[in-house]
Design an enzyme around this catalytic site. Structure first.
Site, PDB file in Angstrom:
ATOM      1  N   GLU A 177      29.943  40.774  64.117  1.00 34.72           N
ATOM      2  CA  GLU A 177      31.282  41.408  64.638  1.00 34.72           C
ATOM      3  C   GLU A 177      30.817  41.945  66.198  1.00 34.72           C
ATOM      4  O   GLU A 177      31.714  42.038  66.758  1.00 34.72           O
ATOM      5  CB  GLU A 177      31.412  42.697  63.785  1.00 34.72           C
TER       6      GLU A 177
ATOM      7  N   ASP B 262      12.947  47.045  56.148  1.00 34.26           N
ATOM      8  CA  ASP B 262      11.854  47.719  55.161  1.00 34.26           C
ATOM      9  C   ASP B 262      12.195  47.221  53.645  1.00 34.26           C
ATOM     10  O   ASP B 262      13.282  47.299  53.408  1.00 34.26           O
ATOM     11  CB  ASP B 262      11.722  49.080  55.322  1.00 34.26           C
TER      12      ASP B 262
END
Length: 560
Positions: A274, A223
């Protein structure tokens, strides 16, 4: 189901689907408050979403994006977060989230969650600590506290206005009862802005990302991704009167699009890498041009950015050709897919917006006294044509819940029922976004049209919702729902999302005409009919007139 079990099922799911799904995905936005209510309290929830996962799978989308469901006092419908790592009881529990996530993955649907990093709720523990602490304290340093101007600090630090109307600064009362510092809130006063120059803030959001990634989510919609960092010195600034509330039409806004945000997203991209399964970051970044927006999706930053210049384009062939051309140059130019979007929870639904005849800046909304109100038949016809055009474009596309039913903006929401902070902060001068957030209809003759078994609905639903309910459209030739299902099936079968656009001539200045693979697409934005291309018609947004393509209609033709 435990989070470990959910993560295990997620890993298996991701292994099956492979990588870089976000380059071509059709992503369906769910506004949880308004999707489906399983509890009967009139507010949609996570179990409600779970109960309709089969309907979403039948629609043919690739992923869902959930607007905020985290713990919040709900002063801005969840975009005021008080705990980023928990589910608000309005929507259920973390166990409900895990069940929903696993159910989506079982159906081949990925899940993107909303992340709100520009600001928190004023009920967040950090902000409570800041109010109790002294000026200059570490607690206040997490937010944008500043001393006021004037002899006694009685004036705000600068002249910025809130996106929701009114000043962007609120003065606090210090613990000793005296008037004190001011804090910045680009949105409501209940949404204080974080200070992203503070390493503690950056570390906290790295923790939040990992919390949800560990649960198995497939990505984040960020956002106000063009916010976060503010210009050094917080200089005064007055936006142009015609500017959209989120700054998408202006350059050099001191609180939008600052260079420092890019390092934040580079850190986040490294965290995403990751994890197994090609997790994705999507930016809500309201910027003036596609070239500017593309800076958010360079190879080491976000994966996608909403193409708001496309959303804001009028139903005009020349303008559409230009924004498509620019988008297909700008986004692939930095190694990212172009995205396409026509509606979301912050804008007037495109079944109404495309038929407006007066200026309507983003965020203002439309209501009973708005000028240039749309003609419903024209709006729906253009909306179907615009979607048929959009879903043929290469890249990734976003849909907003209910547009597959042809839902228009609800104009006649009574003033006493409105809940958008914009309505209150402008004393009713702007209607805000309630009109696009009305709970959607599932069953024509059920209480609340199937949204809630109790008949409760947090915003009132109009009587015409009955005719637009899903059960009235499923399996009905020519319905908007069946049009969407056909377009999504053909888009996937013909790999249009991974295709290449080739412009074609011969259809006049009012046409948008191109080939993508073996599909020829022609959209008629004019008033006179034009020829339908030769071949097999595989989809059309409305009835054809023999070999003629009527106004406000789009057709897909294949030479199989």
């Amino acid at each position: 189901m435990t989070s470990a079990e959910t993560a295990e099922r997620t890993d298996a799911f991701l292994t099956t689907l492979g990588g870089e799904w976000w380059r071509t995905a059709v992503i369906y936005q769910i506004y949880p408050r308004s999707f489906a209510d399983a509890s009967g309290d009139g507010i949609g929830d996570l179990p409600g979403i779970t109960s309709h996962l089969d309907d979403l799978a039948e629609l043919g989308i690739d992923a869902i994006w959930l607007s905020p469901f985290q713990r919040s006092p709900q002063k801005d419908a969840g975009y005021d977060v008080s705990d980023y790592c928990d589910v608000d009881p309005l929507f259920g529990t973390l166990a409900d989230f895990d069940t929903m996530l696993a159910g989506a993955h079982e159906r081949g649907i990925r899940v993107i969650v909303d992340l709100v990093p520009n600001h928190s709720s004023d009920q967040h523990e950090w902000f409570r600590q800041a109010l109790a602490a002294a000026p200059g304290s570490p607690e206040r340093a997490r937010y944008m506290f500043r001393n006021g101007k004037g002899e006694h600090g009685e004036l705000p630090p600068n002249n910025w206005d809130s996106v929701f109307g009114g000043p962007a600064w609120t003065r606090v009362v210090e613990p000793d009862g005296t008037p004190g510092q001011w804090y910045l809130h680009l949105f409501d006063s209940s949404q204080p802005d974080f200070d992203w120059s503070n390493e503690e803030v950056r570390e906290e959001f790295r923790r939040i990302l990992r919390f949800w990634l560990d649960r198995g989510v497939d990505g984040f919609r960020v956002d106000v991704a063009h916010g976060l960092v503010k210009a050094e010195g917080l200089p005064d600034y007055i936006p142009a009167p015609e500017a959209g509330s989120m700054g998408g039409e202006e350059e050099n806004v001191p609180y939008w699009g600052q260079e420092g945000v890019h390092e934040v997203y580079r850190e986040w991209r490294r965290i995403m890498a990751e994890y197994e399964g090609d997790r994705a970051l999507a930016a809500e970044a309201w910027l003036p041009t596609a070239d500017k927006t593309a800076l958010w999706v360079r190879a080491d930053e976000m994966h996608q950015a909403f193409n708001f210049p496309y959303l804001q384009t009028e139903w005009d062939a020349a303008d559409l050709r230009e924004v498509i051309d620019v988008s297909l140059r700008a986004f692939p130019g930095v190694g990212a897919p172009s995205t396409w979007v026509l509606s979301n929870h912050d804008v007037v639904r495109h079944a109404s917006r495309l038929a407006l005849t007066a200026e309507n800046p983003q965020g203002h909304g439309i209501g009973p006294d708005s000028p240039g109100k749309p003609i419903p038949e024209v709006g729906l016809r253009r909306a179907r044509a615009a979607t048929t055009l959009m879903l043929a474009l290469p890249g990734s596309a976003y849909l907003y819940q209910g547009e597959e039913l042809g839902l228009p903006e609800v104009i006649d929401v009574p003033g006493e029922a409105r809940q958008d902070p914009t309505w209150f902060r402008t004393n009713g001068e702007r209607y805000g976004r309630d009109g696009c957030r009305v709970p959607i209809p599932w069953t024509s003759d059920a209480p609340a049209y199937g949204f809630s078994a109790s008949g409760a609905s947090w915003l009132p639903q109009p009587a015409e919702w009955a005719e637009l309910a899903r059960d009235r459209q499923i399996g009905v030739d020519g319905s908007t729902l069946e049009l969407y299902r056909l377009l999504l099936a053909e888009r996937r079968a013909r790999a249009l999302g991974a295709g290449t656009l080739e412009w074609i001539d011969g259809y006049g200045t009012d046409a948008v005409a191109f080939r993508n693979g073996n599909v020829t697409v022609v959209a008629n934005t004019g008033t006179a009919s034009i020829p339908v291309p030769e071949g097999i018609v595989i989809a059309a947004s409305g009835p054809l007139a023999g070999a003629e393509l009527p106004a406000d209609t789009t057709v897909w033709v294949a030479k199989d």
